[in-house]
Design an enzyme around this catalytic site. Sequence first.
Site, short mmCIF file in Angstrom:
data_model
loop_
_atom_site.label_atom_id
_atom_site.label_comp_id
_atom_site.label_asym_id
_atom_site.label_seq_id
_atom_site.Cartn_x
_atom_site.Cartn_y
_atom_site.Cartn_z
N ARG A 54 0.85 -1.43 -0.08
CA ARG A 54 0.00 0.13 0.03
C ARG A 54 0.80 1.29 0.07
O ARG A 54 0.76 2.18 -0.68
CB ARG A 54 -0.99 -0.14 1.09
CG ARG A 54 -2.17 -0.74 1.21
CD ARG A 54 -2.37 -1.33 2.48
NE ARG A 54 -1.39 -2.43 2.78
CZ ARG A 54 -1.78 -3.76 2.33
NH1 ARG A 54 -2.82 -4.03 1.57
NH2 ARG A 54 -0.78 -4.82 2.52
N LYS A 83 26.35 -4.65 -1.24
CA LYS A 83 27.66 -4.56 -1.55
C LYS A 83 28.03 -3.59 -0.12
O LYS A 83 29.29 -3.50 0.14
CB LYS A 83 28.07 -4.04 -2.46
CG LYS A 83 27.91 -4.53 -3.91
CD LYS A 83 28.34 -3.29 -5.08
CE LYS A 83 27.45 -3.56 -6.19
NZ LYS A 83 27.47 -2.40 -7.18
N1 CP Z 1 -0.44 0.10 5.71
C1 CP Z 1 0.94 -0.42 5.32
O1 CP Z 1 1.72 0.46 5.59
O2 CP Z 1 0.84 -1.37 4.28
P1 CP Z 1 2.17 -1.79 3.53
O3 CP Z 1 3.06 -2.50 4.62
O4 CP Z 1 1.66 -2.74 2.38
O5 CP Z 1 2.67 -0.71 2.88
#
Ligand code: CP
Length: 315
Positions: A54, A83
């Site tokens: 997201r 590296k």
């Molecule tokens: N809510 C959230 O941070 O989702 P992701 O980890 O998918 O970015």
Amino acid sequence: MEFMNKDVVSIKDFSRPELEKIFEIAEKMEMNGYDRSLLEGKKVGLLFYEPSTRTRLSFDTAAQSLGARTIWFAGVEGTSVMKGETLKDTIETVANYADAIVMRHPFDGSARWAAEITTRRVSRGESKVPIISGGDGKNEHPTQTMLDLYSMMRTQGKIDGLEILMVGDLKYGRTVHSLSYALSMFDCRISFVAPDMLQVPEHVTSFLRSKGVSFTKSAKIEDAIGRADIVYMTRIQKERFPDENEYNKVKGLYRIDRKMLQMAKPTMKLMHPLPRVDEIAIDADDDIRSYYFKQAGNGVPVRAALLSLVMGAVA
Ligand code: CP
């Protein structure tokens, strides 16, 4: 209110009027569409040292919707981190390519360090490239909180006066920490539901006490679900536990399903920063009060508003 080149490291660095300004712009963008000329010719770096769906994709969508290009890595495999390149050297380098940097990193404090690095550029006569945290370890996730608050405002018409129930991994959950800090700027009551070993940390509760925020702690969802306007579920994060045996003691402890939702108000909204594992049953997805996927969608207008402000495209 000065947003230009502002780093987004902690939600505590923002005032209530600043948050309300972001929501006002986000709402206009959501209603009227995105103006591609706002960030035309700009580049946004997306440096994700940890997995994300997201945060990375909504920042990417937001930046491109405003006409910016994105440059990115998702996971350190294939980068020079393999590296032995330090965070400092990666930030120093990408700051030459991008006009703003969004970063997710596993270490608490890494976003603040990155912000210090790009601030030092100014003394060398180079541009300050704003750093936007997409989550630093178990510390904070400020832009998640912005979209959480925006979601509360859009669903309840206000934030003041709400009763917020937070459930799950309140110890390691960076979304919970940032959200708790932010709610201290509003007139809210908070119920924290977690087993003792995952309760909200003392540094968060001390902060809430210093701001006069009313909160309770409990181990049972049933103690608070009936009075909640927002139920904020969180995943128990296996990857943050130093000892897998400790994780096994609490995994699967909380689960909201259609039956449990019968105890909640008809106006309650069920939120979750996502991803979920099993803490919200699939049978709850079609309940009118389940808002978590729309909440994730709100990441685009909120992050577009934020990018346009810190990159100086709107004032
Ligand atoms: N809510 C959230 O941070 O989702 P992701 O980890 O998918 O970015």
